[in-house]
Enzyme design. Structure first.
Site, PDB file in Angstrom:
ATOM      1  N   SER A 150       1.150  -1.237   0.064  1.00 33.75           N
ATOM      2  CA  SER A 150       0.324   0.472  -0.085  1.00 33.75           C
ATOM      3  C   SER A 150       0.689   1.302  -0.156  1.00 33.75           C
ATOM      4  CB  SER A 150      -1.006   0.089   1.354  1.00 33.75           C
ATOM      5  OG  SER A 150      -2.062   0.933   1.630  1.00 33.75           O
ATOM      6  N   GLU A 151       0.606   2.385  -1.237  1.00 35.12           N
ATOM      7  CA  GLU A 151       1.794   2.831  -0.623  1.00 35.12           C
ATOM      8  C   GLU A 151       1.750   4.251   0.363  1.00 35.12           C
ATOM      9  OE1 GLU A 151      -1.688   4.330  -4.514  1.00 35.12           O
ATOM     10  OE2 GLU A 151      -1.192   2.751  -2.738  1.00 35.12           O
ATOM     11  N   ASN A 152       0.525   4.125   1.078  1.00 35.71           N
ATOM     12  CA  ASN A 152       0.931   5.244   2.619  1.00 35.71           C
ATOM     13  C   ASN A 152       2.240   3.753   3.263  1.00 35.71           C
ATOM     14  OD1 ASN A 152      -0.960   3.263   2.509  1.00 35.71           O
ATOM     15  ND2 ASN A 152      -1.511   3.899   5.338  1.00 35.71           N
ATOM     16  N   GLY A 153       2.371   3.308   2.636  1.00 38.36           N
ATOM     17  CA  GLY A 153       3.624   2.286   3.714  1.00 38.36           C
ATOM     18  C   GLY A 153       3.601   1.179   4.031  1.00 38.36           C
ATOM     19  N   SER A 164       7.789   2.977   0.343  1.00 36.85           N
ATOM     20  CA  SER A 164       6.837   2.570  -0.632  1.00 36.85           C
ATOM     21  C   SER A 164       7.420   3.240  -1.594  1.00 36.85           C
ATOM     22  CB  SER A 164       5.570   3.726  -0.063  1.00 36.85           C
ATOM     23  OG  SER A 164       4.767   2.358  -0.427  1.00 36.85           O
TER      24      SER A 164
END
Length: 508
Positions: free
Chosen positions: A334-337, A376
């Site tokens: 997931s892009e938020n880490g 990320s």
């Protein structure tokens, strides 16, 4: 003898002390009694970096302290988005304290959208990964860098309005960005961001300013916290000491620490359903609509193979894992880490520090890891992700993708431009209905909406067909849905396509 004498003299020299151990030396203490004290000398007309993604990792105590200072105004604010109306940074919009936003997403914040369109604030709409890297570059003292994200889009060509007049006409356009080719691939030059202030949310901090993040709380916070001239940390807990290996943001970057006083919130609370219930929820709706959705999702699941690292967009892509065969294990990023994202939590197990890219509550699988957004997107751009699956508004003959902007509507870019930036290593799979609500084709000769990426799509999965996409040779029809003819697909597809020699019916 002389050499021996000199060596002995050196060995007998007294040790030199480099650090004072006197009791009169004042201990370093960066802890401030309140947010108001920590911002008392803050100035207007400055650049403020504000961490957080959705409601996770948002420094609300500091945000609220600035909200209550009517003398502070005309900030350039760097953040993924501007919160929601009346919540988080959305309050600074209400108080007219923001002169300019550098953000990747407007989303459902109607106040933000209207202020931008009515000329009440400027907006530099920037890909999410680029914002993270701009902050990380500034933190490292690097003034500019090249990224593949956004090449060939209106972000690169300078066709995005930065400021509108009050009558709705365009006052200022973003300038075109410099490009350069490396190893046969085109890149966009982006200048680093250098912040005056950074507001950062952490789980723990000590008197030296050392900090630890919890779960997905890191997001933009780490890169922003290391960037600014004056970083103020808002901690859930202030502790005496943090183990050296547990420090994520080192005290050298932090000037002030306060205790958080605001309750954590969850933007989109979503709970676990058992597998069969989850499938029913995914496929609910009118008979025709649910059948189309079912067909697309089940076929999309076949693109996910055992051992893959995968990034799934919101909507149909995120539903695909529910239809994986038993024993197939993929790792969701997931892009938020997050690497190793699990399903939705059971009631009572939801965690405000653990959300996905859609701001929904999620869990972690065994072996998961969490990190900053800059890390990320580094994974994504460098091709470490095997498959990126996204929705789309339009795709053209050679794999150009449009999925972030409709005419007259401004929602934002998010992380999509980064996700499609390395198609030679990351397979980009598009899931969408074959036509729009009016029956118009969505697979076109040329996209008419602003592009997310050029020649980036590998596979298109619709309710009617599956196409392979080549940036050189165009579209090849490889599968058709049950009861659908090639002639029907041709009639509903504007772009020309070849038919595979081994054309077959979708097996779902």
């Amino acid at each position: 003898m002389q050499r021996t004498f000199l060596f002995a003299a050196r060995r007998s020299a007294p040790a030199i002390r480099f650090f004072s151990s006197t009791a009169t030396r004042a201990a370093i203490n960066k802890i401030y009694p309140s947010a108001q004290d920590a911002i008392k000398d803050m100035k207007s007309d400055t650049t403020v970096l504000v961490g957080g993604f959705g409601f996770s990792g948002v420094p609300n105590t500091l945000i609220n302290a600035v909200r209550d200072r009517s003398d502070l105004k005309n900030f350039t604010v760097v953040s993924n988005n501007a919160g929601m109306p009346g919540v988080g940074l959305g309050q600074w919009l209400d108080t007219k304290q923001v002169g300019k936003m550098i953000a990747s997403y407007i989303g459902d914040n109607k106040t933000f959208e209207q202020m931008y369109l009515k000329g009440q604030l400027a907006l530099e709409l920037t890909p999410q990964g680029t914002i993270a890297e701009k902050c990380a570059a500034g933190a490292a003292g690097v003034p500019a860098f090249y990224t593949p994200a956004a090449y060939g889009t209106i972000v690169q060509t300078g066709e995005l309005p930065v400021q509108y007049n009050t009558d709705g006409t365009i006052a200022k356009m973003a300038p075109p960005k410099e490009t350069r080719e490396f190893n046969g691939k085109a890149y966009v030059m982006e200048e680093a961001i250098f912040g005056d202030y950074a507001f950062v949310k952490v789980a723990k901090a000590d008197r030296l300013g050392n900090c630890t993040f919890r779960k997905a709380q890191n997001n933009f916070n780490e890169a922003m916290g290391k960037n600014a001239k004056l970083t103020i940390v808002e901690a859930d807990e202030i502790v005496d000491e943090i183990a050296p290996e547990e420090i994520h943001l080192q005290g050298i970057y932090v000037k002030r620490v306060i205790k958080s006083t605001e309750e954590k919130k969850i933007e989109r609370l979503v709970h676990y359903k058992d597998p069969e219930e989850q499938k029913r929820a995914i496929l609910e709706g009118s008979s025709e609509a649910s059948q189309k959705r079912e067909r697309i999702i089940k076929r999309a699941a076949q693109e996910l193979k055992d051992g893959m690292y995968v990034n799934l967009g919101i909507g149909m892509p995120l539903a695909a894992p529910a239809f994986l065969p038993k024993g197939v294990e993929i790792v969701l990023e997931s892009e938020n880490g997050i690497l190793g994202m699990g399903g939705y939590p059971k009631p009572g197990e939801e965690d405000p520090d653990l959300i996905n890219a859609g701001k929904e509550t999620v869990t972690l699988i065994k072996g998961a890891s969490t990190f900053g957004s800059h890390e990320s997107f580094g994974m994504i751009r460098s091709g470490r992700i095997d498959v990126a699956m996204l929705g789309a508004m339009q795709v053209n003959t050679y794999g150009d993708l449009a999925n972030f902007m409709l005419p007259g509507k401004v929602k934002g870019i998010g992380g999509a431009m980064d996700l499609v930036a390395n198609p030679s290593q990351t397979k980009v799979v598009i899931t969408m209905e074959h036509t729009d609500k009016k029956g118009n084709p969505k697979i076109l000769k040329q996209c008419t909406f602003p592009l997310t990426g050029q020649k980036c799509v590998s596979t298109i999965i619709t309710d009617l067909a599956v196409f392979d996409v080549s940036p050189m040779d165009g579209l090849t029809l490889k599968e058709y849905a049950k009861g659908v003819t090639v002639d029907e697909i041709k009639a509903k597809t504007e772009a020309p396509f070849k038919v595979a020699d081994d054309l077959k019916e979708m097996q779902i």
